[in-house]
Design a protein around this motif. Structure first.
Motif, PDB file in Angstrom:
ATOM      1  N   UNK A   1      -3.597  -1.115   8.217  1.00 33.68           N
ATOM      2  CA  UNK A   1      -3.955   0.100   8.933  1.00 33.68           C
ATOM      3  C   UNK A   1      -2.803   1.040   9.179  1.00 33.68           C
ATOM      4  N   UNK A   2      -1.569   0.593   8.926  1.00 30.78           N
ATOM      5  CA  UNK A   2      -0.410   1.450   9.198  1.00 30.78           C
ATOM      6  C   UNK A   2       0.482   1.689   7.979  1.00 30.78           C
ATOM      7  N   UNK A   3       0.488   0.785   7.059  1.00 26.16           N
ATOM      8  CA  UNK A   3       1.306   0.940   5.852  1.00 26.16           C
ATOM      9  C   UNK A   3       0.712   2.036   4.968  1.00 26.16           C
ATOM     10  N   UNK A   4       1.564   2.985   4.527  1.00 25.05           N
ATOM     11  CA  UNK A   4       1.052   4.109   3.752  1.00 25.05           C
ATOM     12  C   UNK A   4       1.535   4.105   2.313  1.00 25.05           C
ATOM     13  N   UNK A   5       0.668   4.564   1.438  1.00 23.84           N
ATOM     14  CA  UNK A   5       0.992   4.746   0.025  1.00 23.84           C
ATOM     15  C   UNK A   5       0.134   5.873  -0.518  1.00 23.84           C
ATOM     16  N   UNK A   6       0.728   6.728  -1.312  1.00 21.17           N
ATOM     17  CA  UNK A   6       0.003   7.859  -1.894  1.00 21.17           C
ATOM     18  C   UNK A   6      -0.680   8.716  -0.822  1.00 21.17           C
ATOM     19  N   UNK A   7      -0.017   8.834   0.310  1.00 16.28           N
ATOM     20  CA  UNK A   7      -0.494   9.742   1.335  1.00 16.28           C
ATOM     21  C   UNK A   7      -1.559   9.208   2.263  1.00 16.28           C
ATOM     22  N   UNK A   8      -1.926   7.936   2.170  1.00 15.51           N
ATOM     23  CA  UNK A   8      -2.906   7.373   3.101  1.00 15.51           C
ATOM     24  C   UNK A   8      -2.615   5.896   3.328  1.00 15.51           C
ATOM     25  N   UNK A   9      -3.230   5.322   4.349  1.00 15.13           N
ATOM     26  CA  UNK A   9      -2.985   3.904   4.630  1.00 15.13           C
ATOM     27  C   UNK A   9      -3.576   3.052   3.516  1.00 15.13           C
ATOM     28  N   UNK A  10      -2.927   1.934   3.240  1.00 18.04           N
ATOM     29  CA  UNK A  10      -3.398   1.103   2.128  1.00 18.04           C
ATOM     30  C   UNK A  10      -4.781   0.527   2.397  1.00 18.04           C
ATOM     31  N   UNK A  11      -5.150   0.417   3.677  1.00 13.42           N
ATOM     32  CA  UNK A  11      -6.492  -0.081   4.005  1.00 13.42           C
ATOM     33  C   UNK A  11      -7.601   0.861   3.578  1.00 13.42           C
ATOM     34  N   UNK A  12      -7.248   2.120   3.291  1.00 13.09           N
ATOM     35  CA  UNK A  12      -8.252   3.074   2.843  1.00 13.09           C
ATOM     36  C   UNK A  12      -8.610   2.899   1.369  1.00 13.09           C
ATOM     37  N   UNK A  13      -7.802   2.166   0.641  1.00 14.11           N
ATOM     38  CA  UNK A  13      -8.118   1.871  -0.760  1.00 14.11           C
ATOM     39  C   UNK A  13      -9.106   0.710  -0.811  1.00 14.11           C
ATOM     40  N   UNK A  14     -10.133   0.827  -1.639  1.00 18.40           N
ATOM     41  CA  UNK A  14     -11.161  -0.218  -1.707  1.00 18.40           C
ATOM     42  C   UNK A  14     -10.579  -1.589  -2.032  1.00 18.40           C
ATOM     43  N   UNK A  15      -9.571  -1.611  -2.906  1.00 21.83           N
ATOM     44  CA  UNK A  15      -8.993  -2.894  -3.300  1.00 21.83           C
ATOM     45  C   UNK A  15      -8.446  -3.676  -2.125  1.00 21.83           C
ATOM     46  N   UNK A  16      -7.926  -2.956  -1.126  1.00 23.72           N
ATOM     47  CA  UNK A  16      -7.421  -3.593   0.090  1.00 23.72           C
ATOM     48  C   UNK A  16      -8.542  -3.739   1.116  1.00 23.72           C
ATOM     49  N   UNK A  17      -9.336  -2.686   1.269  1.00 21.57           N
ATOM     50  CA  UNK A  17     -10.412  -2.713   2.266  1.00 21.57           C
ATOM     51  C   UNK A  17     -11.397  -3.844   2.041  1.00 21.57           C
ATOM     52  N   UNK A  18     -11.732  -4.088   0.775  1.00 17.99           N
ATOM     53  CA  UNK A  18     -12.665  -5.179   0.484  1.00 17.99           C
ATOM     54  C   UNK A  18     -12.058  -6.531   0.852  1.00 17.99           C
ATOM     55  N   UNK A  19     -10.768  -6.683   0.635  1.00 21.19           N
ATOM     56  CA  UNK A  19     -10.106  -7.941   1.014  1.00 21.19           C
ATOM     57  C   UNK A  19     -10.175  -8.132   2.531  1.00 21.19           C
ATOM     58  N   UNK A  20      -9.931  -7.056   3.264  1.00 19.68           N
ATOM     59  CA  UNK A  20     -10.009  -7.128   4.722  1.00 19.68           C
ATOM     60  C   UNK A  20     -11.423  -7.518   5.161  1.00 19.68           C
ATOM     61  N   UNK A  21     -12.425  -6.918   4.516  1.00 17.91           N
ATOM     62  CA  UNK A  21     -13.818  -7.248   4.858  1.00 17.91           C
ATOM     63  C   UNK A  21     -14.124  -8.708   4.565  1.00 17.91           C
ATOM     64  N   UNK A  22     -13.672  -9.185   3.412  1.00 17.31           N
ATOM     65  CA  UNK A  22     -13.921 -10.586   3.042  1.00 17.31           C
ATOM     66  C   UNK A  22     -13.236 -11.542   4.015  1.00 17.31           C
ATOM     67  N   UNK A  23     -12.037 -11.198   4.451  1.00 15.09           N
ATOM     68  CA  UNK A  23     -11.327 -12.030   5.419  1.00 15.09           C
ATOM     69  C   UNK A  23     -12.109 -12.116   6.723  1.00 15.09           C
ATOM     70  N   UNK A  24     -12.625 -10.981   7.175  1.00 14.56           N
ATOM     71  CA  UNK A  24     -13.383 -10.958   8.431  1.00 14.56           C
ATOM     72  C   UNK A  24     -14.629 -11.831   8.345  1.00 14.56           C
ATOM     73  N   UNK A  25     -15.351 -11.737   7.222  1.00 14.01           N
ATOM     74  CA  UNK A  25     -16.566 -12.533   7.045  1.00 14.01           C
ATOM     75  C   UNK A  25     -16.217 -14.015   6.959  1.00 14.01           C
TER      76      UNK A  25
END
Length: 386
Positions: free
Chosen positions: A269-293
């Motif tokens: 939620x805080x690390x940025x790349x290409x002008x936005x947080x890495x959590x905004x990229x699906x490749x990372x966001x999906x991993x976060x979702x899978x971890x939560x589930x």
């Protein structure tokens, strides 16, 4: 089936979590480097945990404990899965369940000192040629007059280096059964000072400070009074607390996964790349979702398993299911965390690499994932066998 916590249960969980953050987390890097807990830190944790009211909290009321039900105990174990294992072991929360089989003089010599934290035990079952196949052990106890002579080797024995005595399973004979010869197993209480008993360290890359050891037994002589439980009933004695151990391991896995997830969320939620947080990229966001589930499902499985134990409904299948899922789950969570942290996830300055390494062993001890899968499948398909 209500899994909600009462005010008292929540207060225990919250105070325990605060204690771990304040008194255990700060020492993790040092223990990782040294591969042991310095005596002064161990004594300080023990004293502070006693002052905080955590001493013997897992003990039944008749032995001076809080008499926690399984639901509360596993909530506490979930929290205690978050800090480094050797540090949480410094808290004297109770004793190995098998020790309640002590009788007569054994109570004063082993059980009560262990309850008071004056003596520490280690459990020795695994051998070089018998890991998951526990019935393949060959360490032998042979009758000699009114006692026994024990010879053999044990491997991957946790904490035998810091234990005062060892609970050891050995073959004490062979019985003729309708299915052919069958080994008879007996549990013995062995003081580490016994002639012929030697403990040697094994250098592991995981759980540094809570170290595996080799235990060598060369003509170790003990009297009948050192038998724990009954002769020939070693596995029955051990199996009575096996389910508890598997569910506790699962709770630890959930707690460790929660700690990893908290750090990963903050990073994503805080690390940025290409002008936005890495959590905004699906490749990372999906991993976060899978971890939560994954974590949510593991938590629910532990809660259900604790409920089953409280209500006398636990069986081998359910114990293997929760152990298998949660041990695989924490490694998936840790592996995803390394991927999200990138190169920093493998740097020693960050704890993620330690969580990743330590998570790997969860799929091996308390029964490998493959053994649990095999047990689950056998139990499910047993009614269909001819």
């Amino acid at each position: 089936m209500d899994f909600g916590l009462s005010f008292e249960q929540q207060a225990l969980v919250d105070s325990l979590e605060e204690f771990c953050k304040r008194e255990l987390y700060p020492h993790e890097s040092l223990v990782e480097e040294l591969r042991y807990v310095p005596a002064e830190i161990k004594q300080e944790i023990r004293r502070k945990s006693r002052d905080a009211g955590f001493e013997g909290m897992n003990l039944p009321e008749e032995w001076g404990g809080a008499g926690l039900d399984k639901q509360t105990k596993m909530e506490a174990e979930r929290v205690l899965g978050k800090p480094s294992s050797p540090l949480s072991q410094c808290m004297n929360r109770g004793v190995t369940g098998i020790l309640f089989k002590c009788k007569g003089e054994q109570i004063e010599e082993y059980l009560l000192p262990a309850i008071r934290g004056e003596r520490k035990d280690a459990f020795a079952l695994t051998e070089p040629g018998a890991g998951s196949d526990a019935r393949g052990i060959v360490t032998k106890a042979e009758r000699n007059g009114n006692g026994w002579v024990i010879n053999g080797v044990k491997q991957f024995i946790s904490a035998a280096d810091i234990a005062d005595f060892i609970i050891l399973i050995a073959v004490s004979g062979v019985d003729d059964t309708p299915k052919g010869p069958r080994k008879r197993f007996t549990a013995f209480l062995l003081d580490k000072s016994l002639p012929g008993l030697r403990v040697e360290p094994m250098k592991s890359i995981v759980t540094r400070g809570y170290n595996p050891t080799m235990v060598y037994l060369d003509n170790v002589r003990v009297p009948d009074s050192k038998i724990l439980g009954e002769e020939g009933q070693g596995f029955n004695t051990a199996n009575e607390w096996l389910y508890d151990g598997r569910v506790a391991l699962s709770a630890h896995c959930v707690g460790r996964a929660e700690r990893i997830f908290d750090m990963t969320k903050e990073w994503a939620g805080s690390r940025k790349a290409f002008g936005k947080t890495i959590g905004e990229f699906q490749g990372v966001g999906f991993k976060v979702a899978n971890m939560a589930v994954d974590i949510k499902l593991g938590d629910l499985m532990v809660k259900e398993a604790a409920w089953k134990m409280d209500n006398g409904l636990m069986d081998r299948t359910a114990a293997s299911m929760v152990n298998y899922y949660c041990s695989e789950m924490v490694f998936r969570v840790a592996d995803n965390a390394v991927q999200i942290f990138g190169g920093m996830g493998l740097m020693e300055d960050f704890p993620i690499q330690r969580f990743w390494r330590d998570a790997r062993i969860e799929r091996i001890w308390e029964g490998t994932s493959e053994i649990h899968q095999d047990l689950i499948a056998k139990d499910i398909l047993r009614p269909y066998r001819q």
